[in-house]
Write an enzyme that holds these catalytic residues in place. Structure first.
Site, PDB file in Angstrom:
ATOM      1  N   PRO A   2      -5.616  -6.577 -75.509  1.00 26.20           N
ATOM      2  CA  PRO A   2      -4.232  -6.923 -75.855  1.00 26.20           C
ATOM      3  C   PRO A   2      -3.191  -6.489 -74.825  1.00 26.20           C
ATOM      4  CG  PRO A   2      -5.028  -5.118 -77.213  1.00 26.20           C
ATOM      5  CD  PRO A   2      -6.214  -5.654 -76.479  1.00 26.20           C
ATOM      6  N   ASN A   3      -2.214  -7.343 -74.663  1.00 27.69           N
ATOM      7  CA  ASN A   3      -1.056  -7.140 -73.775  1.00 27.69           C
ATOM      8  C   ASN A   3      -1.371  -7.285 -72.289  1.00 27.69           C
ATOM      9  OD1 ASN A   3       0.872  -6.533 -75.891  1.00 27.69           O
ATOM     10  ND2 ASN A   3      -0.282  -4.641 -76.168  1.00 27.69           N
ATOM     11  N   ARG A  40       4.816  -6.252 -67.202  1.00 24.82           N
ATOM     12  CA  ARG A  40       4.774  -5.136 -68.140  1.00 24.82           C
ATOM     13  C   ARG A  40       4.680  -3.814 -67.375  1.00 24.82           C
ATOM     14  NH1 ARG A  40      -0.746  -3.338 -71.111  1.00 24.82           N
ATOM     15  NH2 ARG A  40       0.125  -1.871 -72.598  1.00 24.82           N
ATOM     16  N   ASN A  93     -11.719  -4.441 -69.971  1.00 28.48           N
ATOM     17  CA  ASN A  93     -10.561  -3.564 -70.109  1.00 28.48           C
ATOM     18  C   ASN A  93     -10.106  -3.735 -71.560  1.00 28.48           C
ATOM     19  OD1 ASN A  93      -8.167  -2.213 -70.243  1.00 28.48           O
ATOM     20  ND2 ASN A  93      -7.326  -3.016 -68.318  1.00 28.48           N
ATOM     21  N   HIS A 125      -9.859   0.561 -66.566  1.00 30.09           N
ATOM     22  CA  HIS A 125      -8.426   0.644 -66.859  1.00 30.09           C
ATOM     23  C   HIS A 125      -7.678   0.652 -65.542  1.00 30.09           C
ATOM     24  CE1 HIS A 125      -9.129   1.598 -71.076  1.00 30.09           C
ATOM     25  NE2 HIS A 125     -10.120   2.358 -70.637  1.00 30.09           N
TER      26      HIS A 125
HETATM   27  C1  DQA Z   1      -4.906   0.196 -70.070  1.00 28.83           C
HETATM   28  C2  DQA Z   1      -4.629   1.599 -70.613  1.00 28.83           C
HETATM   29  C3  DQA Z   1      -4.452   1.585 -72.122  1.00 28.83           C
HETATM   30  O1  DQA Z   1      -4.163   2.887 -72.599  1.00 28.83           O
HETATM   31  C4  DQA Z   1      -3.299   0.682 -72.491  1.00 28.83           C
HETATM   32  O2  DQA Z   1      -3.183   0.594 -73.896  1.00 28.83           O
HETATM   33  C5  DQA Z   1      -3.370  -0.657 -71.864  1.00 28.83           C
HETATM   34  C6  DQA Z   1      -3.816  -0.790 -70.492  1.00 28.83           C
HETATM   35  C7  DQA Z   1      -4.985   0.161 -68.528  1.00 28.83           C
HETATM   36  O3  DQA Z   1      -5.534  -0.803 -67.996  1.00 28.83           O
HETATM   37  O4  DQA Z   1      -4.510   1.084 -67.864  1.00 28.83           O
HETATM   38  O5  DQA Z   1      -2.962  -1.665 -72.464  1.00 28.83           O
HETATM   39  O6  DQA Z   1      -6.148  -0.249 -70.580  1.00 28.83           O
END
Ligand code: DQA
Length: 150
Positions: free
Chosen positions: A12-13, A20, A76, A102
């Site tokens: 997500p996101n 972002r 991820n 990540h």
């Molecule tokens: C993330 C780290 C996570 O804690 C966060 O919620 C993300 C991105 C990263 O790629 O650094 O959405 O997975």
């Protein structure tokens, strides 16, 4: 021998990459990350397919389908890393080699990011290196798959 096929999953996101919190996640868009992965895959002589979803169940469905069609998973899991037992169980059930990545250094951030329920079922986890986290993760999976062949 057929080319190895790796499923790349983004949680997500991550579709918001590029806009972002660029000071944390960098300025590359998700398309640019996928493009860099595709180029590296070509060099490595493997196939990849990239998929992003903001929905836990959709990711679980994709992971379940991976059992028949893929040789390994690069993921991820984004925020799901920190609490999704559904994702963890699905990944574990595939029995496929798994690397978690990540972009940011989760250990240098808020305490809730210091634990991932996914890492325990992964071959390994790479974080804090931006795009390199993904590229190194892909290379690591290829090494794991090569070892399986001996
Ligand atoms: C993330 C780290 C996570 O804690 C966060 O919620 C993300 C991105 C990263 O790629 O650094 O959405 O997975």
């Amino acid at each position: 021998m057929a080319k190895k096929n790796i499923l790349v999953l983004h949680g997500p996101n991550l579709n918001l990459h590029g806009q972002r919190e660029p000071e944390i996640y960098g300025s590359l868009t998700l398309d640019e990350i996928d493009q860099a992965l595709a180029e590296r895959a070509l060099k490595l002589g493997i196939l990849i397919e990239c998929f992003q979803s903001n929905h836990e169940g959709v990711l679980v469905d994709h992971i379940q389908m991976a059992i028949k069609s893929y040789d390994a998973i690069l993921i991820n899991p984004a925020a799901f890393s920190h609490y999704s037992y559904a994702l963890r169980d699905a990944l574990s059930a595939t029995g496929l080699p798994l690397v978690e990545v990540h972009l940011s250094n989760v250990f240098a951030r808020e305490p809730f990011r210091h634990h991932s329920v996914i890492t325990e079922v992964a071959n390994g986890m790479i974080c804090g290196l931006g795009l390199q986290s993904y590229l190194l993760g892909l290379e690591a999976l290829v090494k794991v798959l090569e070892k399986q062949q001996v």
